[in-house]
Design a protein around this motif. Sequence first.
Motif, PDB file in Angstrom:
ATOM      1  N   LYS B  66      97.935  72.171  81.642  1.00 31.54           N
ATOM      2  CA  LYS B  66      98.187  70.811  82.134  1.00 31.54           C
ATOM      3  C   LYS B  66      97.873  70.760  83.618  1.00 31.54           C
ATOM      4  O   LYS B  66      98.120  71.729  84.328  1.00 31.54           O
ATOM      5  CB  LYS B  66      99.681  70.458  81.997  1.00 31.54           C
ATOM      6  N   CYS B  68      98.647  69.986  87.423  1.00 31.68           N
ATOM      7  CA  CYS B  68      99.881  69.944  88.217  1.00 31.68           C
ATOM      8  C   CYS B  68     100.322  68.483  88.349  1.00 31.68           C
ATOM      9  O   CYS B  68      99.487  67.618  88.601  1.00 31.68           O
ATOM     10  CB  CYS B  68      99.590  70.536  89.592  1.00 31.68           C
ATOM     11  N   GLY B  70     100.922  66.301  90.266  1.00 33.21           N
ATOM     12  CA  GLY B  70     100.814  65.796  91.633  1.00 33.21           C
ATOM     13  C   GLY B  70     101.101  64.304  91.643  1.00 33.21           C
ATOM     14  O   GLY B  70     101.089  63.660  90.602  1.00 33.21           O
ATOM     15  N   CYS B  76      96.739  66.653  96.572  1.00 33.02           N
ATOM     16  CA  CYS B  76      97.215  67.702  95.656  1.00 33.02           C
ATOM     17  C   CYS B  76      96.203  68.844  95.620  1.00 33.02           C
ATOM     18  O   CYS B  76      95.011  68.640  95.846  1.00 33.02           O
ATOM     19  CB  CYS B  76      97.387  67.076  94.269  1.00 33.02           C
ATOM     20  N   TYR B  79      95.821  72.379  91.090  1.00 37.23           N
ATOM     21  CA  TYR B  79      96.214  73.564  90.333  1.00 37.23           C
ATOM     22  C   TYR B  79      96.458  73.166  88.865  1.00 37.23           C
ATOM     23  O   TYR B  79      96.888  72.049  88.590  1.00 37.23           O
ATOM     24  CB  TYR B  79      97.481  74.016  91.039  1.00 37.23           C
ATOM     25  N   ILE B  81      98.466  74.091  85.307  1.00 39.29           N
ATOM     26  CA  ILE B  81      99.656  74.842  84.881  1.00 39.29           C
ATOM     27  C   ILE B  81      99.455  75.382  83.479  1.00 39.29           C
ATOM     28  O   ILE B  81      99.142  74.623  82.556  1.00 39.29           O
ATOM     29  CB  ILE B  81     100.889  73.916  84.879  1.00 39.29           C
ATOM     30  N   ASN B  83     101.415  76.459  80.567  1.00 38.25           N
ATOM     31  CA  ASN B  83     102.812  76.158  80.244  1.00 38.25           C
ATOM     32  C   ASN B  83     103.400  77.217  79.301  1.00 38.25           C
ATOM     33  O   ASN B  83     103.566  76.997  78.111  1.00 38.25           O
ATOM     34  CB  ASN B  83     102.872  74.761  79.617  1.00 38.25           C
ATOM     35  N   GLU B 137     104.928  76.890  87.851  1.00 30.13           N
ATOM     36  CA  GLU B 137     105.378  75.533  88.163  1.00 30.13           C
ATOM     37  C   GLU B 137     106.641  75.150  87.383  1.00 30.13           C
ATOM     38  O   GLU B 137     107.567  74.589  87.937  1.00 30.13           O
ATOM     39  CB  GLU B 137     104.255  74.537  87.819  1.00 30.13           C
ATOM     40  N   CYS B 329     100.999  71.389 100.703  1.00 30.58           N
ATOM     41  CA  CYS B 329     101.214  70.956  99.326  1.00 30.58           C
ATOM     42  C   CYS B 329     101.751  69.524  99.339  1.00 30.58           C
ATOM     43  O   CYS B 329     102.762  69.240  99.973  1.00 30.58           O
ATOM     44  CB  CYS B 329     102.216  71.898  98.663  1.00 30.58           C
TER      45      CYS B 329
END
Lengths: 332, 366
Positions: B66, B68, B70, B76, B79, B81, B83, B137, B329
């Motif tokens: 997925k 990030c 943001g 952003c 990145y 993720i 999961n 995350e 970030c």
Amino acid sequence: MVNIDNIRGVAHQKVELASIDDFPGPYCMSFGFDLGPLVRSLEGAGLLNPPLLTGDENGRFTIVAGYRRIKALKQMKVDTATCRIIPVNEIPPAECLLMNLYDNLAVRELNPVEKGMALTRLNCWFSTEEIVDQYMALLGLPPNRATLSSYLRFEEKMEIQAKEAVALGRLSFRNAMLLADLDPVSRSALVDLMSNLKFTISQQAHIIDYVTDLALIEGETIPEVLSDSRVRAIVGDSLMNKPQKGRRLISYLRRRRMPRLSKAEKDFRKVVADLNLDKMVRIEHSPFFESPFYRLEVLFRDGQSLREKLEKLMSEDLEKIGDPWKDNGRGD
Amino acid sequence: MAGGIKKIVVEQGAERFPSTGAILLSVGDVPVSRARGQMQDMVQGTNTDMGKDTLHLLSYAGEFLKPCPGTRNYICCGYLILNVGTNCPLDCSYCILQAYFNLPNLRVHVNLEQEIDRVFEAIDREPEKIFRVGTGEFTDSLALDPVTGWSGIIVERFSMRKNTVLELKTKTANTRALLESTCRDRIIVSWSLNSPFICATEEHGAAALKKRLEAARECRAAGFTLGFHFDPMIPHRDWKDGYRRTVDLLDRYIEPGGIIWISMGSFRFMPALKPIIRRRHRDTCVLDGEFIKGLDGKMRYFKPIRIELYSFLRELLSQWHPDMGLYLCMESHEVWLESMSWSPETTEGLCGYLDQRVRKFFDLCG
């Protein structure tokens, strides 16, 4: 479900009101009501709808439905009243509870305190799933566990004073829940404030937020924050009405909680005020200065007046406008 | 970490995955219960332990890769993720996961091994694109690794991808499995750092700052590329001195040439998190600052405070080494300019900058 046949044939009986418990008991869910209209109705037309009671072996009665009628009759110093009596153990308690619930819902909307009472009582007899699926919508609440949990917590934790403030609309239910984790003394101090001054719902939330934050940051108790001399001066100022006091208090607490932002806002206002702008011209910063852009608003009737306003604006020292927290003297 | 696990819940359908058996073996004598379907949702903020002692094994039906989450109006890093699971055994007072997920327990997606091919199919469809993927995350990348064996499942397979870097972000020193692996290509091991005061008082259950840096040094010595994340930066009493001490420790433990990037971010949170933090962490200082509602609806420090935090740390880090891959970030173009003296301007710009760092550190052609 309630089986109405269970109470169709119950006996009517004259009951000594002194033998009926004064408290709402396990079935009733009335709180924060004004008995005046009911008393006037009873004085004018008498008791048209006899309360429903259940008795015990000792001759004491518990109200199943009609709590407010009984309260009103007692206030009128009436000694006896005709009631319908359900014999002991004839109808299961869960059914008595539902009778009361439907009896109330048929004629009025429950206030948030009463919803908490209703859900707490339902919670004794029904599963969480049943309450969420079948009863929360009936009470006008979103059918989910989080809402149920909030109402149960409210009923369990809040003192009468806070419940009264909520029932009377001086404190919103949502804001009252912000007080749920405070100690009773702190909660009482804030409820007192809410009851004495007049706040909008969003102002209530701000006050609770600022005061609890300040207490934690400054190492004081909430009553100490609220007994600060400046707070007392605002609350006690006889030249202001309640909403004015409320706004002034929020402004003071906000300055104390957000000193850098408050200073930036003040400095910006001063810069703009010093520009001697036309009444129809406004310069504003974004909320909290988070956007890098400032906003110019000019109201004008026609092109000629726009030109005049812009020419006057251009003659001002506009370079003074800038981020007021920067050390370049623009904001000073 | 297995010592902290007191219960295991195995959701229906999870039993058939080898990871479930491996995890049950690794935790030993811990009571196991079966659950038919989704556990009851946690009533947000009222459950004080959040099931941090309960390992919940499930076959995850959603997307494993997925973007990030943001937010608009801020730049952003782009990145992605992976999961692998949600919730975290650490208990940092500021953790957004306290308000982010409404399901309790340490949830482990035991079908990861089977589903990861789908992730690689997506990655292989865009061979020219650089994928920066991480597992840190929605949970700590390594906190549960001794139990879940996540690194064993994914590190080797990611390392074989030529257009992908995998970043494992942690606040622990659980690097044993990583160190035992032979894969180094395109694997980044990162540590979240903070001032010693914040590490000691707000990051409950995390390794001490020196332990993290010792683990980082060991990983670097073993050939891993390192990353560091000063996020969330939190102004507190003597914060400048605190962050200076952390940078001094970095200097003492770490050779800067092996660092691909260092990010900085300041504490930000959804408004719903505040009462949860107040309830779960009564002595915290993380809510003491001047927070305003940002352009994305999240609470964040008043802009000059953020600029002050970043400018100060950037100065320290730049003095330590001039080429650190420093980035912010979730910050605005304006804050970038004010605190970093340059800005990538957009999310695409920051992605390009970080992709360049990847190219500089890794062979992406095979």
